[in-house]
Design an enzyme around this catalytic site. Structure first.
Site, mmCIF file in Angstrom:
data_model
loop_
_atom_site.group_PDB
_atom_site.id
_atom_site.type_symbol
_atom_site.label_atom_id
_atom_site.label_comp_id
_atom_site.label_asym_id
_atom_site.label_seq_id
_atom_site.Cartn_x
_atom_site.Cartn_y
_atom_site.Cartn_z
ATOM 1 N N HIS A 195 113.831 4.174 -51.976
ATOM 2 C CA HIS A 195 115.044 4.967 -52.102
ATOM 3 C C HIS A 195 115.146 5.594 -53.487
ATOM 4 C CE1 HIS A 195 116.626 2.274 -48.777
ATOM 5 N NE2 HIS A 195 116.800 3.484 -48.312
ATOM 6 N N GLU A 438 95.423 12.666 -40.127
ATOM 7 C CA GLU A 438 95.777 11.583 -41.041
ATOM 8 C C GLU A 438 94.936 10.336 -40.804
ATOM 9 O OE1 GLU A 438 99.905 10.556 -40.265
ATOM 10 O OE2 GLU A 438 99.701 11.306 -38.216
ATOM 11 N N ASP A 462 98.901 9.017 -45.226
ATOM 12 C CA ASP A 462 98.186 8.063 -44.375
ATOM 13 C C ASP A 462 96.673 8.233 -44.482
ATOM 14 O OD1 ASP A 462 100.106 6.414 -43.325
ATOM 15 O OD2 ASP A 462 100.533 7.683 -41.610
ATOM 16 N N CYS A 509 100.729 18.509 -45.577
ATOM 17 C CA CYS A 509 102.145 18.160 -45.658
ATOM 18 C C CYS A 509 102.390 16.827 -46.350
ATOM 19 C CB CYS A 509 102.783 18.135 -44.270
ATOM 20 S SG CYS A 509 102.013 16.967 -43.120
#
Length: 581
Positions: A195, A438, A462, A509
């Site tokens: 976070h 990925e 990933d 991305c």
């Protein structure tokens, strides 16, 4: 004496301020037995604390300034939803009644059970959402234990630049502190997907996470320098170090001011190569922020959030409404990724629960789960195809590892398209279907998959983890997470070359796409489409405009051959990664 601490830089920038420590350790949660006559009253006390905690969060949300990126408010909205989640509320009440224990102990047991479930999730981004459970339960616990003093009251006295040092920081605290004189965050725990990392980047506040023992080693009130790019925290700096970082800070401020002038300029290299810069978003409101930062469209929109924190699956109509809103809000192309959840993250109305997999990271997830549950996948696909009538949309399939998976998923999409067309439902004439690369197997098989896919998008987060066999949210091994590992660079190059040979577009991305340190390298590898957090678009655009793509492509090919042969020095990419002169 100066003290140099190192962690993980998750939000770039230089900050200088006085240390303020928060949250001195875990709560000491009391536990005691209740007589039967007190059970109902204890349940009432728990619900009262839950209501008070929700009021606190609503107050925080009301203080978020207009124009703030939508993902910031989304954290508070998520926590508000979780306050009512039966996995927390009903489980806590059940513990109170069945075990005749106090509310604090009951809530702790409910929390620990949920955290254990999240820790078993294979997707790193979703696994770090265990923090949501921790933060929501801790807020209720603080109300129950009457230790919920408002952070804003404590921070009102802050009048000079302040560096917050804590074990962890809740989203609500980050939002409140960002409106004070806080200039940086340092936490003992966390990683690039925590976070603190996500919100600090959205707010443009330098942050370093994973600085073990920071609260013990850094003194309250002492001056500290935070380098959010390199991951350094320098406590009690000497005058020479202070002068150096102040110059660096001024230089960065001037550079940021210049970046705003590039918003409406094309991402065109010195030799005339046009590069497409897109944004990764999670909410329709983020589309405006992306456009304000010069993004041409959206390269990744995640859909799994519609499926989380609920006991049922979203209907086709609910999904259509959500997708139509975001497609309509984007002024440009948008790539929507289909559901990327795993067996251990499935909603209750999904498939029957089987035994816990021995290795969830390699288990039933993403496209594998969708093909295992075709009705769930078909519902999402129909909603997506209907939403395509509202803009330039394409569908991306995650976790593809072989051609058979892609063809099977594409067949379901095509069948759904035929059904909708027969029903006279409006939709776009063409909705391209692409694969997210990925998994190393997909990168190696990219030439084969490229003959059937309309586009590729490389998910470096990933791809790097699977290639190097490390968990980047694990403090013990995340130092091995290396985007510049020769094997990773080879897989990226193979994917791009396969796309070029097949005449399809290749985007990236993952976080690597939004890091300006890697822009020149990626341009040299042949990448022409980058998708990133909106706040990174202008920095990447600046590097693109200062580079010669033709020159970089000529250099990178030979350089990679030398790297793979082991004939280079320790830092063969150092010269290439330096900004253009």
């Amino acid at each position: 004496m100066s003290l140099w601490l190192t962690g993980i830089g998750v939000s770039r920038g230089i900050a200088i301020g006085r240390v303020q420590k928060l949250h001195g350790g875990d709560l000491e949660i009391p536990e005691y037995s209740l007589p039967p006559s007190d059970i109902d009253g204890e349940v009432v006390r728990f619900y009262g604390a839950q209501r008070r905690a929700k009021e606190q969060l609503r107050e925080v949300r009301s203080k978020i300034p207009v124009g703030t990126p939508g993902d910031i408010a989304a954290f508070i909205d998520t926590h508000l939803l979780m306050m009512d989640d039966r996995s927390i509320t009903e489980a806590t009440v059940s513990h109170i009644r069945s075990q005749r224990c106090n509310a604090e102990a009951a809530l702790r047991r409910a929390r620990d059970a949920l955290v254990e479930v999240f820790e078993q999730m294979e997707d790193p981004y979703l696994r770090t959402r265990r923090d949501d459970v921790e933060h929501v339960c801790t807020r209720i616990l603080r109300v129950l234990m009457k230790t919920d003093r408002a952070l804003a009251m404590k921070s009102d006295s802050i009048s000079e630049p302040t560096v917050i040092v804590s074990d962890d920081i809740t989203p609500a605290d980050i939002i409140l502190l960002s409106q004070q004189s806080v200039v940086a965050f340092v936490t003992e725990y966390g990683g690039p997907l925590s976070h603190t990392a996500i919100l600090a980047r959205s707010l443009g506040i330098p942050a370093v996470v994973g600085v073990h023992n920071a609260r013990r080693l850094m003194r309250e009130g002492e001056q500290a320098i935070i380098d959010g790019e390199l991951g350094h925290a320098l406590a009690d700096p000497e005058s020479l170090a202070l002068a150096f970082y102040r110059r660096k800070q001024r230089s960065q401020a001037q550079a940021r001011k210049k970046l705003t002038l590039l918003r409406d300029e094309p991402a065109e290299s010195r030799d005339g190569e046009l590069i497409h810069l897109l944004a990764n978003i999670e909410l329709p409101e983020d589309a405006a922020v992306a456009a304000a930062n010069g993004a041409e469209g959206v390269g990744l929109y995640r859909t799994e959030f519609l499926f989380m924190n609920r006991k049922d699956q979203p209907s086709e109509e609910e999904q259509y409404d959500a997708y139509a809103r975001v497609v309509s809000a984007v002024n440009g192309p948008i790539t929507i990724r289909t559901l990327d959840l795993g067996a251990d993250k499935q909603v209750d109305s999904g498939r029957s629960h089987g035994p816990t997999p021995n290795n969830p990271a390699l288990g039933l997830r993403a496209i594998r789960l969708c093909l295992k549950e075709p009705e769930m996948f078909r519902t999402q696909v129909r909603a997506l195809l209907r939403a395509s009538a509202h803009g330039q949309m394409q569908i991306m399939l995650p976790m593809i590892s072989n051609l058979a998976e892609f063809r099977q998923a594409a067949a379901i999409i095509n069948t759904s398209r035929d059904e909708l067309r027969a029903q006279g439902v409006p939709m776009a004439g063409k909705v391209p279907i692409g694969a997210m690369i990925e998994v190393p197997a997909a990168a190696i098989a990219a030439p084969m998959i490229a003959r059937h896919a309309r586009f590729f998008s490389i998910g470096t987060n990933d791809l790097i983890q699977y290639t190097l066999a490390i968990d980047r949210v694990d403090d013990e091994v995340n130092y091995l997470y290396d985007p510049l590992h020769p094997a990773v660079l080879q897989l990226i190059r193979m994917t791009i070359q396969a796309g070029e040979a097949a005449g399809i577009s290749v985007a990236m991305c993952g976080e690597m796409a939004g890091d300006p340190r890697y822009t020149r390298l990626l341009l040299g590898l042949g990448l022409t489409e980058f998708s990133m957090h909106p706040s990174s678009v202008l920095e990447v655009k600046s590097v693109v405009r200062e580079s010669s793509v033709g020159e970089l492509r000529g250099r990178v090919g030979g350089l990679l051959e030398r790297i793979m042969s082991g004939e280079t020095g320790a830092d063969p990419l150092e010269e290439l990664l330096r900004p253009a002169s």
